[in-house]
Design an enzyme around this catalytic site. Structure first.
Site, mmCIF file in Angstrom:
data_model
loop_
_atom_site.group_PDB
_atom_site.id
_atom_site.type_symbol
_atom_site.label_atom_id
_atom_site.label_comp_id
_atom_site.label_asym_id
_atom_site.label_seq_id
_atom_site.Cartn_x
_atom_site.Cartn_y
_atom_site.Cartn_z
ATOM 1 N N LYS A 60 0.819 -1.222 0.000
ATOM 2 C CA LYS A 60 0.000 0.000 0.000
ATOM 3 C C LYS A 60 0.850 1.267 0.000
ATOM 4 O O LYS A 60 0.612 2.175 -0.798
ATOM 5 C CB LYS A 60 -0.934 -0.035 1.210
ATOM 6 N N THR A 79 3.997 1.553 -0.836
ATOM 7 C CA THR A 79 4.753 1.561 -2.091
ATOM 8 C C THR A 79 3.894 2.104 -3.232
ATOM 9 O O THR A 79 4.356 2.904 -4.055
ATOM 10 C CB THR A 79 5.225 0.141 -2.430
ATOM 11 N N ARG A 89 2.192 8.312 6.688
ATOM 12 C CA ARG A 89 2.467 8.337 8.125
ATOM 13 C C ARG A 89 3.942 8.068 8.420
ATOM 14 O O ARG A 89 4.664 7.510 7.592
ATOM 15 C CB ARG A 89 1.614 7.284 8.837
ATOM 16 N N LYS A 128 6.986 -6.137 11.319
ATOM 17 C CA LYS A 128 6.328 -5.571 10.148
ATOM 18 C C LYS A 128 7.279 -4.780 9.265
ATOM 19 O O LYS A 128 7.108 -4.678 8.056
ATOM 20 C CB LYS A 128 5.165 -4.666 10.592
ATOM 21 N N ALA A 150 -3.760 1.663 12.413
ATOM 22 C CA ALA A 150 -5.159 1.555 11.995
ATOM 23 C C ALA A 150 -5.901 0.428 12.686
ATOM 24 O O ALA A 150 -7.125 0.402 12.669
ATOM 25 C CB ALA A 150 -5.236 1.366 10.480
ATOM 26 N N PHE A 204 -3.548 -0.513 6.892
ATOM 27 C CA PHE A 204 -4.078 -1.868 6.776
ATOM 28 C C PHE A 204 -5.185 -1.939 5.716
ATOM 29 O O PHE A 204 -5.193 -1.178 4.760
ATOM 30 C CB PHE A 204 -4.539 -2.384 8.138
ATOM 31 N N PHE A 233 3.925 -8.839 -9.092
ATOM 32 C CA PHE A 233 5.026 -9.701 -8.681
ATOM 33 C C PHE A 233 5.422 -10.555 -9.889
ATOM 34 O O PHE A 233 4.579 -10.888 -10.725
ATOM 35 C CB PHE A 233 4.598 -10.613 -7.532
ATOM 36 N N TRP A 265 7.156 -0.887 -8.324
ATOM 37 C CA TRP A 265 8.246 -1.395 -7.490
ATOM 38 C C TRP A 265 9.540 -1.481 -8.287
ATOM 39 O O TRP A 265 10.591 -1.028 -7.838
ATOM 40 C CB TRP A 265 7.884 -2.780 -6.933
#
Length: 596
Positions: free
Chosen positions: A112, A114, A135, A146, A314, A342, A422, A450
């Site tokens: 998210k 990224t 954030r 994480k 969140a 999240f 991916f 990415w």
């Protein structure tokens, strides 16, 4: 392109990366892969960030029309935007607000942050004036499992190491302000308790920005008369502090001070509330937070401006960056891309029902991030099999995606799906995701940010502009005047698709008392596992008819919401069996290694 994965011990957090390839002579300790006859090094996030060609922060500010005198520099590559400059922006028109959210997170990864960074770069690439608002990371996840929150690959904000660690000291200021109030409470009781605080009903705990389960429940003031009156208390993580929420919802210093004064620290024997202002704490707390309220300006790898400010979780708080940062960015740009933590059942719902409601914001479009891998896990596929094509698992797991799209539609904001690519994805699997989105009246766009940065997300950028140009029909999920427990039920049934929504008698009585005291109009902030629509983190996909039990409620009178705690959610997380800190160290030349 090659893909590689990091398995973080027994914590069950698996971060897969579409690692960009950097053609180079590999060092002895660098991971390498052979591609044809070319030896290449698989670059990590931190290596890519370290190689960034950053502009002086004053130059980044100039792109937004911020003069050097209006920046408070923290070194050469980060700065705070002064309150005086922000105050002069009030009469400017606002740009368009774009929310980036995601499906429920899995060990397979969604990306998210990224995607938020990549989309901001993509909008700038096609000639739009865009700013990213995200954030600040907490030290707890950085050293736990994480990881950080600066994006990844070629869609990052920099300086990555500093953003993920102490940054500009905002979290330390919040921790200090919070614990100052804690100290003042015990000090007041020690010196005679003139306010008549019932020490059994002190609700204000202490905080620290680190995961430490041993501090969840403690007894303080042991050791004799000179140490005060012993009582039960505990610690939360700083990102769960009401002061974090207050800083992220305050409009300016005056609003901040008023909100700090409205904090309820506990109750008297007659159950009347005691406020932070009764302890004369609000002024000193505001002083500690004076600089922290000013947004932090940094840049992406492509030298585009980003505001990184505030960091509530969140799953236990409202999960959005600060109102000050978002409103400032809206005055300085045509498009603001922000994220909510999240999955959309938590972050997006709270973004709409708490942040937008409180700040008067009207979002223009939503991007829902998903990966084929995560959808396969939601479809029941084991993590070790995710590299194999399985269209049926994608189809089954896409029920989670569909549920989030349906929920977003209830807020009246148009949404588009971003498929974070991916290398293991097959065309048939991608086509399946696109078909699901089409069936629901939306569209799914394959994104390669990415590995390719802004060049890999242009299509999504154009689609977002199309959506943002439509008239927003945004509305919140529930009305202010509904009873507090009815608001809980509305979220549980409309967003989580729960059956029975229950709470103990004491919880219902507490909500009724708060309504009688004038807090019934407040929105509800649900504290719930991020891994499922339900309160059971192992229940993936799109469950229906499950039970939601509210075991505790907390009044955040200063922030302006009521927290409803469900399931086994903790406001002080613990560390996993093998925390990330075991792999973080200083390498040659004093460079930080192991952050991700």
């Amino acid at each position: 392109m090659l893909g590689w994965s990091i398995w973080c011990g027994s914590a069950r957090r698996w971060k897969n990366r579409n690692r960009p390839l950097v053609t180079s002579v590999a060092e002895d300790d660098a991971p390498t892969k052979a591609l044809g006859e070319t030896q290449v090094t698989v670059a990590s996030d931190i290596e890519i960030a370290r190689a960034a060609r950053k502009l002086p922060i004053q130059t980044v500010g100039e792109k937004l029309g911020i003069d050097a005198d209006s920046l408070i520099p923290f070194g050469h590559d980060k700065a705070k935007i002064s309150a005086g400059f922000i105050d002069r922006l009030k009469d400017r028109p606002d740009g368009k607000l774009i929310l980036v959210t995601a499906i429920n997170p899995t060990p397979a990864g969604e990306g998210k942050t990224t995607t938020t960074v990549g989309l901001g770069d993509g909008l700038n690439r096609i000639g739009k004036r865009a700013v990213i608002c995200i954030r600040e990371p907490s030290l707890g996840p950085c050293f736990g499992v994480k990881g950080g929150a600066a994006g990844g690959g070629y869609a990052q904000v920099v300086p990555m190491e500093e953003i993920n660690l102490h940054f500009t000291g905002d979290f330390h200021a919040i921790t200090s302000a919070h614990n100052l109030l804690s100290a003042l409470i015990d000090n007041h009781v020690y010196w005679g308790n003139e306010l008549g605080i019932d020490t059994r009903r002190i609700t204000w705990r202490r905080v620290m920005d680190m995961n430490d389960r041993a501090l969840r429940e403690i007894v303080s003031s042991l050791g004799g008369v000179s140490n005060g009156y012993p009582r039960e208390t505990g610690f939360d993580i700083t990102v769960a502090s009401e002061i974090m929420a207050i800083l992220c919802l305050a409009n300016d210093l005056a609003d901040l001070e008023q909100r700090l004064g409205n904090i309820i620290i506990g109750y008297r024997r007659d159950k009347s509330p005691v406020f932070a202002r009764d302890l004369k704490a609000d002024g000193a707390m505001t002083v500690l937070l004076k600089e922290a309220l000013q947004p932090n300006l940094v840049q992406t790898l492509e030298n585009n401006p980003a505001l990184v400010h505030g960091g509530p979780f969140a799953n236990i708080a409202h999960g959005c960056n600060s109102v000050v940062a978002t409103k400032t960015a809206l005055k300085l740009s045509d498009y603001v891309v922000t994220e909510a933590g999240f999955g959309a059942d938590l972050g997006a719902e709270k973004f709409f029902d708490i942040k937008c409601r409180k700040a008067g914001l009207t979002p223009s479009a939503v991007v829902l991030v998903a990966t084929v891998r995560a959808l396969k896990m939601n479809g029941g596929m084991a993590k070790e099999d995710l590299g194999q094509e399985n269209v049926e698992a994608v189809r089954l797991g896409a029920a989670n995606l569909a549920r989030h799209l349906e929920n977003l539609g209830k807020f009246g904001v148009p949404a588009v799906v971003a498929i974070n690519h991916f290398v293991s994805d097959t065309q048939a699997e991608v086509d399946c995701v696109k078909a699901v989105a089409t069936e629901l009246g939306s569209e799914a766009v394959l994104c390669h940010h990415w590995a390719k940065g802004s060049a890999g997300i242009e299509e999504l950028a154009h689609k977002v502009i199309q959506l943002a140009e439509k008239d927003s029909k945004f509305s919140t999920l529930y009305a202010d005047e509904l009873p507090l427990f009815t608001k809980v039920e509305t979220i549980a049934r409309e967003i989580y698709r729960a059956g029975a929504v229950t709470a103990d008698k004491a919880v219902r009585q507490q909500l009724a008392e708060w309504e009688m005291q004038g807090y019934g109009h407040l929105p509800v902030c649900m504290a719930k596992t991020q891994y499922s629509f339900s309160t059971d983190p192992t229940l993936r996909g799109a469950p229906v008819g499950h039970g939601v039990h509210v075991r505790e409620v907390r009044l955040s009178a200063g922030a302006g919401f009521v927290v409803a705690i469900t399931g086994e959610i903790m406001t002080m997380p613990g560390l996993p069996r093998s925390p990330s800190s075991e792999r973080i160290f200083l390498g040659q030349g004093g460079q930080i290694e192991g952050l991700f």
